[in-house]
Design a protein around this motif. Structure first.
Motif, short mmCIF file in Angstrom:
data_model
loop_
_atom_site.label_atom_id
_atom_site.label_comp_id
_atom_site.label_asym_id
_atom_site.label_seq_id
_atom_site.Cartn_x
_atom_site.Cartn_y
_atom_site.Cartn_z
N SER A 54 -9.77 9.39 -4.22
CA SER A 54 -9.18 9.51 -2.81
C SER A 54 -8.13 8.28 -2.67
CB SER A 54 -10.20 9.53 -1.83
OG SER A 54 -9.81 9.89 -0.53
N TRP A 55 -7.44 8.77 -1.26
CA TRP A 55 -6.05 7.55 -1.01
C TRP A 55 -6.85 6.42 -0.96
CZ3 TRP A 55 -5.68 5.33 3.81
CH2 TRP A 55 -6.66 5.68 4.70
N SER A 56 -6.03 5.27 -1.09
CA SER A 56 -6.41 3.91 -1.09
C SER A 56 -5.73 3.34 0.13
CB SER A 56 -5.84 3.09 -2.31
OG SER A 56 -5.89 2.01 -2.02
N GLU A 57 -6.40 2.42 0.71
CA GLU A 57 -5.97 1.75 1.89
C GLU A 57 -4.69 0.80 1.58
OE1 GLU A 57 -9.01 2.15 1.42
OE2 GLU A 57 -10.04 2.91 3.22
N MET A 58 -4.26 0.62 0.37
CA MET A 58 -3.17 -0.01 -0.09
C MET A 58 -1.89 0.97 0.16
SD MET A 58 -4.37 -2.99 -0.98
CE MET A 58 -2.86 -3.65 -1.85
N LYS A 59 -2.43 2.28 0.57
CA LYS A 59 -1.17 3.07 0.67
C LYS A 59 -1.54 3.93 1.88
CE LYS A 59 0.96 3.37 -3.82
NZ LYS A 59 1.61 4.24 -4.97
N PRO A 60 -1.29 3.37 3.11
CA PRO A 60 -1.93 3.87 4.18
C PRO A 60 -1.66 5.54 4.28
CG PRO A 60 -0.89 1.78 4.63
CD PRO A 60 -0.66 2.07 3.39
N TYR A 61 -2.45 6.27 4.81
CA TYR A 61 -2.28 7.61 4.94
C TYR A 61 -2.64 8.11 6.44
CZ TYR A 61 -3.48 12.68 4.64
OH TYR A 61 -3.57 14.06 4.86
N LEU B 125 -10.29 4.62 -11.18
CA LEU B 125 -11.02 3.72 -10.33
C LEU B 125 -11.01 2.36 -10.79
CD1 LEU B 125 -14.50 5.69 -9.99
CD2 LEU B 125 -12.49 5.78 -8.51
N ASN B 126 -11.02 1.27 -9.62
CA ASN B 126 -11.35 -0.16 -9.74
C ASN B 126 -12.60 -0.43 -10.20
OD1 ASN B 126 -8.42 -0.81 -9.23
ND2 ASN B 126 -9.07 -0.63 -7.23
N THR C 59 -10.17 3.13 -5.60
CA THR C 59 -9.02 4.04 -6.16
C THR C 59 -7.87 2.64 -6.57
OG1 THR C 59 -9.54 5.94 -4.85
CG2 THR C 59 -7.29 5.56 -5.99
N ASN C 60 -7.60 2.82 -7.51
CA ASN C 60 -6.50 1.89 -7.92
C ASN C 60 -5.19 2.57 -7.80
OD1 ASN C 60 -4.45 0.46 -9.48
ND2 ASN C 60 -5.42 0.47 -11.47
N ILE D 186 -1.37 10.31 -1.22
CA ILE D 186 -2.60 10.75 -1.50
C ILE D 186 -2.27 11.58 -2.78
CG2 ILE D 186 -3.26 11.03 0.94
CD1 ILE D 186 -2.81 14.20 0.67
N HIS D 187 -1.24 11.93 -3.32
CA HIS D 187 -0.89 12.51 -4.75
C HIS D 187 -0.86 11.77 -6.05
CE1 HIS D 187 0.29 15.08 -1.25
NE2 HIS D 187 -0.23 16.15 -1.94
N LEU D 188 -1.02 12.33 -7.01
CA LEU D 188 -0.62 11.42 -8.27
C LEU D 188 0.77 11.16 -8.54
CD1 LEU D 188 -3.34 13.33 -10.54
CD2 LEU D 188 -3.65 11.07 -9.82
N ASN D 189 1.04 10.05 -9.36
CA ASN D 189 2.46 10.16 -9.67
C ASN D 189 2.44 10.25 -11.10
OD1 ASN D 189 1.50 7.49 -10.92
ND2 ASN D 189 2.03 6.24 -9.15
#
Length: 213
Positions: free
Chosen positions: A127-134, A175-176, A181-182, A193-196
């Motif tokens: 799931s999305w990481s707080e490092m990339k706010p959503y 996962l870290n 989430t890494n 929230i999507h894969l790159n």
């Protein structure tokens, strides 16, 4: 050939850093070995309502014999619904996870295009990481959602085995050490929230491992 049929999370299979167009628009070439098809917003829980659409899409898509369709749903259920419904209904997350997955598998089994196709699932991602706010619909912390994803994928893998469906997942690879989430695998071109495309080597490795690429 692989057809990745899903919500916006099917976009990673385009091999481009973007969210692909929604069907009936196509972001692949006729003879592409991997064809990502985005049907629009959909949950695994309510996917049965889309059976006619899924069959229609497959019937209008070229694919040779022995092709696979990878269904790509479930991230929305995990991010926006399962934890919320657990609290609202006073039911365990495990119960709701199994209910959701059972409905998802039942729908996949009911998909029956004119031409025979082999089936599998691309499991929900971390799931999305707080490092990339959503700022879209989401419940729980990153760690809580990943624990739900883990339960979802474990049960999904079990049901895939029982139903002779291929199971493909890179969840654990994302996962870290602490279970979060890494963010290196998450997009910078959309909502985060999507894969790159950094995730594609992992995906291809799992596809080869399952003998479908």
């Amino acid at each position: 050939m692989i057809i990745c049929l899903g919500d916006s999370h099917a976009s990673v299979f385009s091999r481009k850093e973007k969210i692909i167009s929604q069907w009936p628009k196509k972001d692949y070439k006729l003879f592409s070995k991997i064809k990502p098809i985005r049907i629009g917003p959909a949950t695994a829980y309510n996917l049965e309502k889309k059976i006619n659409l899924l069959n229609k899409i497959l019937n209008r898509t070229f694919y040779p014999r022995n092709s696979y369709v990878l269904f790509c749903f479930g991230e929305v259920d995990i991010r926006a619904h399962l934890l919320k419904q657990s609290r609202l209904q006073n039911k365990s997350v495990e119960f709701l996870v199994e209910e959701c997955v059972d409905r998802y598998i039942s729908t996949i089994n009911k998909v029956s295009p004119y031409r025979r196709i082999r089936k599998g699932v691309f499991a929900p991602i971390a799931s999305w990481s707080e490092m990339k706010p959503y700022d879209g619909p989401s419940f729980g912390t990153n760690l809580e959602r990943n624990k739900v994803t883990e339960a979802f994928n474990n049960y999904l893998e079990k049901k895939c085995t029982e139903n002779n469906l291929v199971f493909v997942s890179i969840f654990e690879d994302m996962l870290n050490e602490d279970g979060t989430t890494n963010e290196i695998f998450l997009d910078d071109f959309g909502t985060g929230i999507h894969l790159n495309q950094k995730s594609m080597p992992l995906i291809m490795k799992k596809l080869y491992k399952n003998g479908i690429a």
